[in-house]
Write an enzyme that holds these catalytic residues in place. Structure first.
Site, mmCIF file in Angstrom:
data_model
loop_
_atom_site.group_PDB
_atom_site.id
_atom_site.type_symbol
_atom_site.label_atom_id
_atom_site.label_comp_id
_atom_site.label_asym_id
_atom_site.label_seq_id
_atom_site.Cartn_x
_atom_site.Cartn_y
_atom_site.Cartn_z
ATOM 1 N N GLU A 73 8.655 3.828 6.570
ATOM 2 C CA GLU A 73 8.390 4.634 5.373
ATOM 3 C C GLU A 73 8.734 6.109 5.585
ATOM 4 O O GLU A 73 7.949 7.002 5.279
ATOM 5 C CB GLU A 73 6.933 4.459 4.926
ATOM 6 C CG GLU A 73 6.617 3.013 4.570
ATOM 7 C CD GLU A 73 5.263 2.789 3.920
ATOM 8 O OE1 GLU A 73 4.321 3.520 4.245
ATOM 9 O OE2 GLU A 73 5.161 1.870 3.088
ATOM 10 N N ARG B 208 2.974 -0.070 15.767
ATOM 11 C CA ARG B 208 2.909 -0.863 14.538
ATOM 12 C C ARG B 208 4.243 -1.522 14.189
ATOM 13 O O ARG B 208 5.315 -0.932 14.366
ATOM 14 C CB ARG B 208 2.450 0.006 13.368
ATOM 15 C CG ARG B 208 1.053 0.518 13.560
ATOM 16 C CD ARG B 208 0.647 1.414 12.436
ATOM 17 N NE ARG B 208 0.094 0.717 11.297
ATOM 18 C CZ ARG B 208 0.439 0.940 10.033
ATOM 19 N NH1 ARG B 208 1.405 1.790 9.728
ATOM 20 N NH2 ARG B 208 -0.157 0.304 9.051
ATOM 21 N N ASP C 100 2.375 -6.504 2.716
ATOM 22 C CA ASP C 100 1.462 -5.362 2.787
ATOM 23 C C ASP C 100 0.083 -5.624 2.198
ATOM 24 O O ASP C 100 -0.167 -5.213 1.069
ATOM 25 C CB ASP C 100 2.111 -4.158 2.083
ATOM 26 C CG ASP C 100 1.377 -2.873 2.387
ATOM 27 O OD1 ASP C 100 0.510 -2.877 3.262
ATOM 28 O OD2 ASP C 100 1.691 -1.858 1.737
ATOM 29 N N GLU D 16 -3.686 -6.466 12.359
ATOM 30 C CA GLU D 16 -4.201 -5.281 11.661
ATOM 31 C C GLU D 16 -4.699 -5.761 10.299
ATOM 32 O O GLU D 16 -3.943 -6.333 9.521
ATOM 33 C CB GLU D 16 -3.072 -4.251 11.492
ATOM 34 C CG GLU D 16 -3.492 -3.033 10.677
ATOM 35 C CD GLU D 16 -2.354 -2.013 10.477
ATOM 36 O OE1 GLU D 16 -1.803 -1.501 11.481
ATOM 37 O OE2 GLU D 16 -2.006 -1.743 9.322
ATOM 38 N N GLU E 160 -7.253 -1.150 -0.736
ATOM 39 C CA GLU E 160 -6.097 -0.548 -1.399
ATOM 40 C C GLU E 160 -5.562 -1.444 -2.515
ATOM 41 O O GLU E 160 -5.180 -0.963 -3.572
ATOM 42 C CB GLU E 160 -4.993 -0.294 -0.355
ATOM 43 C CG GLU E 160 -3.700 0.174 -0.981
ATOM 44 C CD GLU E 160 -2.573 0.404 0.025
ATOM 45 O OE1 GLU E 160 -2.808 0.238 1.235
ATOM 46 O OE2 GLU E 160 -1.467 0.754 -0.418
#
Ligand code: GCW
Length: 691
Positions: free
Chosen positions: A266, A299, A339, A361, A367
């Site tokens: 990102e 990550r 995601d 994770e 979210e």
């Protein structure tokens, strides 16, 4: 005067007993004078003694640091608890931390009324159980919905908020042993001498509770902070810069845990900017940390706007690197390949590598599940992932077992959770969201616990022990049912049948399957994911499409590849199906979609109703707070159903079956509605309804 005193006393008493949720699940009810003896003298043992002295209601307790065969087998965090409430109990462990965990376990056992005889021996399934804070240095929290960051950076290290210790205590009580303080979108500033001093102040408070401190780093720190011309991981000066930085940290924080890294993801910098690999980047940091036993959590959340299916990219980048990482590197993988969606298949990176440690994770903050407004108990989501069979080494190679070191030994095993904690009085924004923080800790300790086990424990601890009217007996089964159904309800009214990422672009709260920003990255647009057209709906990831199914082992890949054998709750993730495709119910896809969204709305109503039924058993303050949120949740469920069905209807060109509730919104109005969110990501959820 007397009257005044009375009023002061009343205010004091109501404040002490205010049921605002600030006490979390830590409402133990001892008399403050239990008899506890131990020879252990360290700060951690002292906390165990203090907790038991204040909260234990039985006969005397002895805490032993013991290096027997039994305790050695349990490792340095495990414990043995033996004895009887009436005659005395002993807790043994090879470490003080084990004693502390044993103390909290004993208190849990007391509060949940498990009887008089106790005989428990436990050790963790994951060595590292870590919270990840996405907290920025200006105290905003990325995807945080419970106020500001707890860390008062501007006042540290001089001013120490009492909340730091309360935070450490809450974590220790559920065996969380690490915390990454700052956002993975990391500011290089966190590594400045000034901030390391501040971090040290926090680490000093967390240490006695058995919690190690970690930091998320920005890969360009050598250039951005150190003023070097490059941050190339193979450059000698860059390596030296990191070595010195690590030395500086350990000088102040001798038990510092290590680094968490989001790189080449990102738009963030990373080793690929210099033509290097993820392994080059991770190993350079791992080498700097190695002498101090620090680790790197690297990550795998990487994807680029290429023609390749986003869901495939992390696997493609990381599997060729298997065997190239140092043994103090763990690859941190989100539970799903895209995601944190309400429902995703598990990431194929679980079970893909044999010589690389991989850790799950999970996202505790909601979210994509209604922020801190919707109730969604997430242990069911996480268990679905942990119990999924990767078939890496035949049947039974679950995600849990391929990450805890049972299948291929790994030097470190770990689980991370993006926390939902902030400055809100109740910590998590929603009273019921505290259960997710609790469940994360309990599952990371023992992934074999069931969501039911965990939620029942949490309810008893959070809403009080059974009283004379049997309140808790009435409360527990009802609230437990509500909690266990809550996440599925959210999936059903937001993104059923494998639909995903059809949220509004800027926030991820409401529906926007229509969202289309000219010139924006295609893989950030909902249309990329739902692919609705005249021919049907869904993303074809079968062997005829992007072939993402090929990243899974047999027999799973074959099962997912065919619509007839692909589980229907994920079918549109893997298949683009015609609108008249016949589903297992005998309905067409279109009708099934309509009935499913409608069921989601009914489920939201049922949650709301079930909560209202609990009014006699829950204190008024928490009851009302949660009640008001369920109203919004139900209205939002209708918003989701109407928005999605009316939009998809433009492609299906079919009527909404009469068997379901009629839409009450106009699509045009929903399309033109823009929800604003503040910089602490608190959505003003009244906006839609106030118009
Ligand atoms: O889910 C996405 C979020 C980003 C987040 C990113 C990540 C911290 O929308 O806010 O950034 O994932 O996990 O890195």
């Amino acid at each position: 005067m007397k009257k005044l005193l009375f009023i002061i006393l009343l205010v004091f008493v109501t404040q002490v007993y205010a049921e605002d949720g600030s006490r979390l699940w830590l409402r133990f009810s001892g008399n403050g004078n239990a008899q506890v003896t131990t020879k252990a003298k360290g700060a951690t043992a002292n906390i165990a003694v203090r907790e038991l002295r204040e909260q234990w209601k039985g006969a005397k307790i002895t805490l032993n640091i013991a290096r027997t065969k039994e305790t050695n087998l349990l490792g340095d965090e495990g414990y043995l608890i033996k004895g009887n409430r009436e005659t005395g109990v002993s807790i043994s462990s090879s470490s003080e931390k084990g004693l502390l965990y044993g103390a909290y376990q004993l208190l849990r056992w007391q509060e949940t009324g498990l009887g008089d005889e106790i005989n428990i021996s436990e050790s963790p399934r994951y060595e590292l159980r870590i919270l990840n804070h996405w907290d920025n240095l200006d105290r905003t929290i990325e995807r945080g919905y419970a106020g500001q960051s707890l860390w008062e950076w501007e006042k540290l290290p001089s001013v120490i908020s009492p909340r730091y210790e309360a935070y450490a205590r809450a974590n220790a009580s559920i065996n969380i042993n690490g915390t990454v303080l700052n956002n993975v979108n990391a500011s290089p500033q966190i590594l400045s001498a000034e901030y390391i001093e501040k971090v040290k102040a926090l680490a000093d408070i967390f240490r006695p509770y058995g919690i190690k401190t970690y930091l998320a780093i920005n890969f360009s720190s050598p250039a951005e902070l150190g003023g070097l011309p490059t941050s190339d991981p193979l450059n000698k000066e860059v390596k030296l810069w990191w070595k010195n930085k690590v030395k500086e940290i350990y000088k102040l924080i001798p038990d510092f845990g290590g680094f968490l890294v989001k790189a080449n993801s990102e738009g963030l910098p990373g080793p690929q900017d210099f033509g290097r690999t993820h392994a080059d980047g991770a190993n350079m940091l791992a080498d700097a940390l190695k002498p101090y036993k620090g680790i790197v959590m690297w990550r795998a959340f990487v994807y680029n706007p290429t023609n390749e299916d986003r869901a495939k990219q992390a696997y493609q980048e990381f599997t060729p690197l298997d065997g190239q990482f140092r043994d103090n590197v763990i690859i941190q993988v989100k539970n799903g390949p895209v995601d944190f969606q309400p429902r995703e298949p598990f990431s194929p990176l679980f079970g893909a590598m044999k010589k690389t440690a991989v850790m799950p994770e999970l996202q505790i903050t909601q979210e994509y599940l209604g922020f801190s407004t919707h109730a969604a108990y997430l242990a069911t989501l996480w268990k679905e992932c942990l119990d999924s069979d990767t078939y890496q080494q035949g049947k039974g190679s679950t995600v849990a077992r391929v990450t805890d070191g049972s299948i291929y030994p790994q030097k470190h095993s770990a689980m991370a959770g993006i926390t939902n904690i902030g400055t809100d009085v109740n910590w998590c924004g929603h009273q019921l969201a505290q259960a997710n923080w609790y469940a994360f800790g309990r599952l990371a300790w023992n992934h074999e616990l069931t969501p039911e086990d965990i939620v029942n424990e949490w309810i008893t601890l959070t809403f009080g022990e059974p009283d004379n009217q049997g309140n808790s007996q009435n409360l527990n089964p009802k609230l437990s049912k509500l909690m266990l159904e809550s996440r599925e309800a959210v999936v059903t009214y937001m993104m059923p049948l494998g639909l995903h990422h059809i949220f509004a672009l800027d926030h991820h709260y409401g529906p926007e399957p229509w969202c289309d920003v000219p010139g924006a990255r295609p893989d950030w647009m909902p249309k990329y994911y739902h692919r609705a057209d005249a021919g049907g709906l869904g993303f074809d990831r079968s062997s005829k499409g992007s072939n993402a199914v090929s990243q899974y082992h047999s027999p799973l890949k074959e099962e997912l590849d065919k619509p007839e054998t692909c589980p229907e709750n994920i079918i549109l993730w893997f298949h683009h199906l015609p609108w008249d495709y016949t589903m297992k119910s005998g309905r067409t896809l279109w009708d099934e979609l309509c009935y499913t969204y409608d069921r989601g709305v009914q489920q939201a109503r049922t949650l709301q109703k079930s909560w209202d039924e609990l009014e006699p058993y829950v204190d008024a303050e928490r009851f009302r707070e949660v009640q008001s949120k369920f109203k919004i949740q139900t209205r939002d469920a209708v918003w989701w159903k109407d928005g999605c069905l009316l939009y998809f209807q433009e492609f299906s060109k079919r009527p909404i079956p009469y068997g379901i509730e009629r839409p009450v919104h106009e699509l045009d109005k929903l399309k033109s509605f823009r929800m604003k969110i503040s910089n602490t990501e608190k959505a003003d959820i009244n906006q839609l309804y106030n118009k």
